[in-house]
Design a protein around this motif. Structure first.
Motif, short mmCIF file in Angstrom:
data_model
loop_
_atom_site.label_atom_id
_atom_site.label_comp_id
_atom_site.label_asym_id
_atom_site.label_seq_id
_atom_site.Cartn_x
_atom_site.Cartn_y
_atom_site.Cartn_z
N SER A 44 0.78 -1.19 -0.02
CA SER A 44 -0.03 0.12 0.30
C SER A 44 0.91 1.35 -0.21
O SER A 44 2.07 1.32 0.82
CB SER A 44 -0.98 0.15 1.48
OG SER A 44 -1.49 1.63 1.35
N PRO A 45 0.54 1.85 -1.12
CA PRO A 45 1.38 3.24 -0.77
C PRO A 45 1.14 4.36 0.80
O PRO A 45 0.64 4.08 0.70
CB PRO A 45 1.03 4.71 -2.17
CG PRO A 45 -0.38 3.48 -2.16
CD PRO A 45 -0.27 1.58 -2.29
N THR A 46 2.62 4.86 0.97
CA THR A 46 2.48 5.96 1.94
C THR A 46 2.31 7.32 1.70
O THR A 46 2.89 7.20 0.57
CB THR A 46 3.25 5.12 2.85
OG1 THR A 46 4.58 5.74 2.48
CG2 THR A 46 3.67 4.23 3.17
N ALA A 47 0.97 7.77 1.96
CA ALA A 47 0.85 9.36 1.71
C ALA A 47 2.42 9.94 2.63
O ALA A 47 2.59 11.64 1.79
CB ALA A 47 -0.61 9.69 2.39
N LEU A 48 2.85 10.58 3.58
CA LEU A 48 3.78 10.99 3.81
C LEU A 48 4.91 10.57 4.08
O LEU A 48 5.79 11.84 3.35
CB LEU A 48 3.35 10.43 5.58
CG LEU A 48 2.50 11.94 5.55
CD1 LEU A 48 2.44 11.43 7.63
CD2 LEU A 48 1.59 12.67 4.83
N SER A 52 6.05 2.33 -0.81
CA SER A 52 5.13 1.28 -0.13
C SER A 52 5.02 0.75 1.12
O SER A 52 6.98 0.34 1.62
CB SER A 52 4.38 0.90 -0.95
OG SER A 52 5.17 0.08 -1.74
N ASP A 53 4.37 0.03 1.75
CA ASP A 53 4.37 -0.38 3.17
C ASP A 53 3.68 -1.58 2.51
O ASP A 53 2.80 -2.08 2.09
CB ASP A 53 3.24 0.09 4.88
CG ASP A 53 4.00 0.65 5.16
OD1 ASP A 53 4.74 1.12 4.95
OD2 ASP A 53 2.75 1.69 5.49
#
Length: 121
Positions: A44-48, A52-53
């Motif tokens: 999942s891409p991270t916003a900050l 990704s995780d």
């Protein structure tokens, strides 16, 4: 080092395929698909932060392909009898267990279903 492969069919019958010598009537020419298969990963891409995780992953199915040759003696083992014997172990859609033997290590079992058995007449 891999020394022998045993094929065990649904009826519990066993076909031993030594890699050295040819006492079984068959020569193991090559075995494909023994390396670990590829993995499918979910992330999942991270916003900050960049990147990704990792969420989860699984291994994709693999095909193990045995390339065998016939070692006929024309008395007890003809090409025809060896070919027919292979069908007892490699009839498509039947379950088999492959048992791999290594020098100085425990054996490894891999279960699967036969996809195809191609043997020239």
């Amino acid at each position: 080092m891999l020394t022998r492969v045993d094929v065990i069919n649904e009826r519990g019958e066993s076909l031993s395929l030594p890699l050295q010598g040819n006492m079984s009537g068959y020569q193991v020419k090559d075995i494909e698909g023994l390396d670990p298969g590829t993995a499918s990963l979910s992330d999942s891409p991270t916003a900050l932060l960049p990147g990704s995780d990792y969420i989860t992953g699984h291994r994709e199915p693999r095909d193990i392909v045995l390339h065998l040759g016939y070692d006929e003696d024309f008395v007890t083992n003809t090409v025809e009898s060896l070919r027919r014997n292979l069908y007892r172990f490699f009839m498509p859609t039947t379950a088999v267990r492959l048992r791999f033997f290594f020098d100085g290590q425990p054996f490894v079992d891999i279960s699967g279903v036969v996809k195809t058995c191609e043997s020239a007449l």
